[in-house]
Design a protein around this motif. Structure first.
Motif, PDB file in Angstrom:
ATOM      1  N   LYS A 197      -5.426   7.461   0.991  1.00 42.02           N
ATOM      2  CA  LYS A 197      -6.660   7.219   1.737  1.00 42.02           C
ATOM      3  C   LYS A 197      -6.879   5.728   1.991  1.00 42.02           C
ATOM      4  O   LYS A 197      -7.420   5.342   3.026  1.00 42.02           O
ATOM      5  N   THR A 198      -6.442   4.885   1.051  1.00 42.03           N
ATOM      6  CA  THR A 198      -6.583   3.439   1.245  1.00 42.03           C
ATOM      7  C   THR A 198      -5.435   2.859   2.072  1.00 42.03           C
ATOM      8  O   THR A 198      -5.593   1.837   2.721  1.00 42.03           O
ATOM      9  N   ALA A 199      -4.279   3.535   2.052  1.00 41.63           N
ATOM     10  CA  ALA A 199      -3.113   3.039   2.794  1.00 41.63           C
ATOM     11  C   ALA A 199      -3.216   3.338   4.293  1.00 41.63           C
ATOM     12  O   ALA A 199      -2.719   2.554   5.113  1.00 41.63           O
ATOM     13  N   GLN A 200      -3.846   4.450   4.653  1.00 40.60           N
ATOM     14  CA  GLN A 200      -3.930   4.852   6.058  1.00 40.60           C
ATOM     15  C   GLN A 200      -4.574   3.787   6.949  1.00 40.60           C
ATOM     16  O   GLN A 200      -3.972   3.399   7.953  1.00 40.60           O
ATOM     17  N   PRO A 201      -5.768   3.296   6.617  1.00 39.89           N
ATOM     18  CA  PRO A 201      -6.368   2.280   7.495  1.00 39.89           C
ATOM     19  C   PRO A 201      -5.535   1.008   7.580  1.00 39.89           C
ATOM     20  O   PRO A 201      -5.476   0.368   8.634  1.00 39.89           O
ATOM     21  N   GLU A 202      -4.888   0.657   6.483  1.00 39.24           N
ATOM     22  CA  GLU A 202      -4.071  -0.560   6.474  1.00 39.24           C
ATOM     23  C   GLU A 202      -2.886  -0.414   7.432  1.00 39.24           C
ATOM     24  O   GLU A 202      -2.550  -1.347   8.165  1.00 39.24           O
ATOM     25  N   LEU A 203      -2.264   0.756   7.416  1.00 37.00           N
ATOM     26  CA  LEU A 203      -1.145   1.015   8.325  1.00 37.00           C
ATOM     27  C   LEU A 203      -1.611   0.985   9.776  1.00 37.00           C
ATOM     28  O   LEU A 203      -0.953   0.379  10.632  1.00 37.00           O
ATOM     29  N   MET A 204      -2.725   1.631  10.064  1.00 32.13           N
ATOM     30  CA  MET A 204      -3.217   1.676  11.437  1.00 32.13           C
ATOM     31  C   MET A 204      -3.707   0.305  11.899  1.00 32.13           C
ATOM     32  O   MET A 204      -3.630  -0.018  13.078  1.00 32.13           O
ATOM     33  N   TYR A 252       0.826  -1.206   0.000  1.00 27.77           N
ATOM     34  CA  TYR A 252       0.000   0.000   0.000  1.00 27.77           C
ATOM     35  C   TYR A 252       0.861   1.257   0.000  1.00 27.77           C
ATOM     36  O   TYR A 252       0.549   2.221  -0.713  1.00 27.77           O
ATOM     37  N   ILE A 253       1.933   1.247   0.769  1.00 31.66           N
ATOM     38  CA  ILE A 253       2.838   2.399   0.808  1.00 31.66           C
ATOM     39  C   ILE A 253       3.494   2.588  -0.553  1.00 31.66           C
ATOM     40  O   ILE A 253       3.625   3.708  -1.049  1.00 31.66           O
ATOM     41  N   ARG A 254       3.900   1.482  -1.182  1.00 32.77           N
ATOM     42  CA  ARG A 254       4.532   1.561  -2.495  1.00 32.77           C
ATOM     43  C   ARG A 254       3.564   2.146  -3.528  1.00 32.77           C
ATOM     44  O   ARG A 254       3.962   2.939  -4.379  1.00 32.77           O
ATOM     45  N   LYS A 255       2.287   1.793  -3.449  1.00 28.91           N
ATOM     46  CA  LYS A 255       1.296   2.321  -4.377  1.00 28.91           C
ATOM     47  C   LYS A 255       1.173   3.834  -4.242  1.00 28.91           C
ATOM     48  O   LYS A 255       1.037   4.539  -5.242  1.00 28.91           O
ATOM     49  N   VAL A 256       1.237   4.327  -3.003  1.00 31.69           N
ATOM     50  CA  VAL A 256       1.180   5.776  -2.773  1.00 31.69           C
ATOM     51  C   VAL A 256       2.411   6.435  -3.384  1.00 31.69           C
ATOM     52  O   VAL A 256       2.307   7.445  -4.093  1.00 31.69           O
ATOM     53  N   ARG A 267       4.263   8.363  11.644  1.00 36.36           N
ATOM     54  CA  ARG A 267       5.330   9.066  10.919  1.00 36.36           C
ATOM     55  C   ARG A 267       5.229   8.813   9.421  1.00 36.36           C
ATOM     56  O   ARG A 267       5.315   9.741   8.620  1.00 36.36           O
ATOM     57  N   LYS A 268       5.006   7.560   9.038  1.00 39.00           N
ATOM     58  CA  LYS A 268       4.901   7.221   7.616  1.00 39.00           C
ATOM     59  C   LYS A 268       3.702   7.916   6.981  1.00 39.00           C
ATOM     60  O   LYS A 268       3.806   8.474   5.886  1.00 39.00           O
ATOM     61  N   ILE A 269       2.560   7.883   7.665  1.00 43.05           N
ATOM     62  CA  ILE A 269       1.361   8.528   7.140  1.00 43.05           C
ATOM     63  C   ILE A 269       1.588  10.027   7.003  1.00 43.05           C
ATOM     64  O   ILE A 269       1.231  10.638   5.991  1.00 43.05           O
ATOM     65  N   SER A 270       2.201  10.620   8.007  1.00 45.19           N
ATOM     66  CA  SER A 270       2.453  12.063   8.004  1.00 45.19           C
ATOM     67  C   SER A 270       3.345  12.464   6.834  1.00 45.19           C
ATOM     68  O   SER A 270       3.065  13.435   6.121  1.00 45.19           O
ATOM     69  N   ARG A 271       4.406  11.719   6.629  1.00 45.97           N
ATOM     70  CA  ARG A 271       5.348  12.051   5.551  1.00 45.97           C
ATOM     71  C   ARG A 271       4.717  11.845   4.177  1.00 45.97           C
ATOM     72  O   ARG A 271       4.923  12.656   3.265  1.00 45.97           O
ATOM     73  N   GLY A 281      -0.179  -5.140  16.188  1.00 45.37           N
ATOM     74  CA  GLY A 281       1.144  -5.248  16.790  1.00 45.37           C
ATOM     75  C   GLY A 281       2.263  -5.507  15.807  1.00 45.37           C
ATOM     76  O   GLY A 281       3.345  -5.924  16.203  1.00 45.37           O
ATOM     77  N   VAL A 282       2.023  -5.258  14.518  1.00 45.91           N
ATOM     78  CA  VAL A 282       3.048  -5.492  13.505  1.00 45.91           C
ATOM     79  C   VAL A 282       3.954  -4.275  13.379  1.00 45.91           C
ATOM     80  O   VAL A 282       5.152  -4.394  13.175  1.00 45.91           O
ATOM     81  N   VAL A 283       3.350  -3.088  13.514  1.00 45.41           N
ATOM     82  CA  VAL A 283       4.074  -1.832  13.369  1.00 45.41           C
ATOM     83  C   VAL A 283       3.841  -1.004  14.627  1.00 45.41           C
ATOM     84  O   VAL A 283       2.742  -1.044  15.202  1.00 45.41           O
ATOM     85  N   HIS A 284       4.843  -0.252  15.061  1.00 42.47           N
ATOM     86  CA  HIS A 284       4.677   0.629  16.211  1.00 42.47           C
ATOM     87  C   HIS A 284       3.809   1.824  15.821  1.00 42.47           C
ATOM     88  O   HIS A 284       3.841   2.273  14.667  1.00 42.47           O
ATOM     89  N   LYS A 285       3.044   2.308  16.778  1.00 38.08           N
ATOM     90  CA  LYS A 285       2.111   3.409  16.541  1.00 38.08           C
ATOM     91  C   LYS A 285       2.816   4.640  15.968  1.00 38.08           C
ATOM     92  O   LYS A 285       2.344   5.245  15.001  1.00 38.08           O
ATOM     93  N   ASN A 286       3.937   5.009  16.548  1.00 39.36           N
ATOM     94  CA  ASN A 286       4.657   6.201  16.094  1.00 39.36           C
ATOM     95  C   ASN A 286       5.233   6.006  14.690  1.00 39.36           C
ATOM     96  O   ASN A 286       5.292   6.952  13.913  1.00 39.36           O
ATOM     97  N   THR A 287       5.661   4.795  14.386  1.00 40.67           N
ATOM     98  CA  THR A 287       6.192   4.497  13.053  1.00 40.67           C
ATOM     99  C   THR A 287       5.112   4.691  12.000  1.00 40.67           C
ATOM    100  O   THR A 287       5.342   5.330  10.971  1.00 40.67           O
ATOM    101  N   ALA A 288       3.930   4.154  12.274  1.00 37.90           N
ATOM    102  CA  ALA A 288       2.817   4.285  11.330  1.00 37.90           C
ATOM    103  C   ALA A 288       2.419   5.746  11.171  1.00 37.90           C
ATOM    104  O   ALA A 288       2.211   6.216  10.049  1.00 37.90           O
TER     105      ALA A 288
END
Length: 89
Positions: A52-59, A31-35, A74-78, A65-72
């Motif tokens: 818009k489709t990547a955000q829910p997947e990241l969260m 999903y991140i790669r598609k963005v 940060r990625k969404i913000s950037r 518990g796959v990704v840390h909250k701050n990491t997700a």
């Protein structure tokens, strides 16, 4: 190697969870790669839609518990900042 029945069971459980987590992490990366591809193509609408489709997947990765909250976050913000800059042009 595991010796007790409990440690053998835990090893089996970890193996199953690892496969699930690996699949989920791969899905998030896709999903991140598609963005990023939409941003690279210069299409602001496609980039916004992909974000818009990547955000829910990241969260979802955060809640599982796959990704840390701050990491997700940060990625969404950037990514959001890059999409916003693209649409400003």
């Amino acid at each position: 190697m595991a010796n007790t029945p409990q440690s053998k069971k835990r090893a089996r459980q970890i193996e199953r969870r690892t496969d699930v987590n690996k699949a989920r992490r791969s899905r998030i990366r896709t999903y991140i790669r598609k963005v990023e591809e939409a941003i690279a193509s210069g299409n602001a609408d496609a980039a916004a839609l992909a974000l818009k489709t990547a955000q829910p997947e990241l969260m979802r990765g955060v809640t599982k518990g796959v990704v840390h909250k701050n990491t997700a976050s940060r990625k969404i913000s950037r990514l959001a900042a890059r999409v916003k800059a693209l649409s400003a042009n």
